[in-house]
Design a protein around this motif. Sequence first.
Motif: not given
Lengths: 292, 333
Positions: B213, B209-210, B144-152
């Motif tokens: 999540l 990713p959103l 999940v941590t890897a997946l949400l990287m683009p959102m940042m």
Amino acid sequence: MASRDVVQYKSPLVVAFKIFSVIFLTVYLIWTLLPIFVMFVSSFKDLLEAFNIPEVGDWAGVTVFFDFTPTLKHYHSLFYDNNFGEYMANSLIAAGGSAVIAVTFGSMAAYSLSRVEFRGKGDLFFWIISTRMAPVVAVMVPLYAIFRSFDLIGTLPGLILAYTTFNLPFAIWILKGFFDNVPYSIEEAQMVDGATRFQAFMSILPLVAPGIAAFIVLCILFAWNDFLFAAIIGSGGAKTLPVATRELVQPQNIQWGAIMAAGVVTTLPMMLLGLVIRKYLVTGMTMGAVKE
Amino acid sequence: MTSGVTNVSVAQVPPGTSLFRARGTSSDIEARPITAVLPLPVRLNSAAPRRYYLYLMAPAIAVLAFISLYPFVWLIVMSLQDVGVGAGEWVGLKNYTRLFNDVRFLEGWVLLAQYSAMCLALQLSIGLLLAVIVNGARWEKFLVTALLMPMMMAPAVAGLVWLFLYNGTFGWYHWLFQSLGWLDSGSILSSTDTAMLAIVLVDVWQWTPLITLIALAGLKRVPQDQLEANMVDGASPLRNFFAITLPNLYPVLLIAIMLRFMDNFRFIDAALVLTGGGPADSTKILPIYLFEVAFKFFKLGRGAAIALTLLVVTIILGKLLVRIFEKPKSERV
């Protein structure tokens, strides 16, 4: 799961799905991390090396991607030839300033909205939330005209105020949810013991402090990543990192190495902050509608 | 409600008579029989709290009024004027009547609808699938941590990185698409057939990713006993998914859809950087067109009229969203 013994679990379909999911996940992870990875690596490459790609269809040639001598010259040029230090400070002041304003005023308003009932509260709420959800370009049209007459275009206070248009409603909306979860009886007990209302308010602040801290970070993230407001309202005197990065794209000379380095400088702090507030991310990004 | 008599007479005051009412006091008391009402400290129900809460609210409301209400009034005024770089002059409804003959305005709405629909369809299907796969996986936290990287990543920066990857001479994705035989020659951004797909892909990359999540948070709340009971009765995992998991996910997915839908209206950073509406207006979704009219040609009056139409649609969508938000807590996920 207990039912595993009872039911035939490993049907061919389940096995097929397991295999499919591993493949799918691998492909997706590569697709999601590759652009970030390419950005990081390219920022350390010399320009010619960054342009090195294999012939079409030459799958074995992918290794040329790793064929380079690392250099820091793009980072050097960002900070020495391009003033990125100043732009970074601008980003930090604009994002931080609006976050602090939003959360300070926001928590006061959220607290009172959570504790009091009055006619038209629903409408007030809707006004607050629709301010946050309005398209940035649409908000900017009148804001630009107003800020122009106040001489706020191209200044940091102007930009801070512009960011507050989305951060303040966000803070009020989210923090109200937090205060709703704090029982009123705590304040009541404090007041019975002789505390004033303000002291009672202060006494419950520690209970919501972690949330408040997380949403300061989230407000900073939203403002830091903004491009449109910074490009128009901040144009001239208050250039932020995303705008400065965009300006490295010039018609005749696109400085890709510097762009990738600037991308890293812009992205890395936010990725780290994102990891820190990981727990509140879903709540924050869904306006509190979904809790993890 | 002024004198000390209030202590006991609280119960006789019907709710709504006073403009403000402290939460958790009078409404709770009203539910009880009058005999059970104990004398309370006068301060709690005096007029003080009302004023006090108003003071706490005032700064935020004042700031919001200046940056939201005042601009909104200005927007309406501007839409009735011909405003350029200087002062405006009144033109009545001309800005609006012109919109009906403006092909790019109407086209902008169509493209915006197409763009949002494509983004949503892809994000929802991929995001949901990912959530199901990741849920309960051994490396869930890490994944999940890897997946949400683009959102940042700032959307504008994301746009620039993808501009690099799409580039027709040295872009890695360009090479990939060509090697796979999906693209003949020329960059994906330079053809009117593929440019829209290109900006959709970037949005999908950043915001799937959103959805994952959100869906993941929903999946954690699917009642396990129902799933097990169904399995004991012989239901296949697939059947289980459609009969129990999906209906349970429905409310969160609805929220996810609304949020993404509105964000597609809100953010144009990546698309602006990638195509700027081109080639040949094939990606000129309405917000980009508005940006051009207002801040490239500085026709702020016409821009205001367009902005107002965009705002109205967003407000209607927002009203729907808030209705979902404000469901009773028990129904909410």
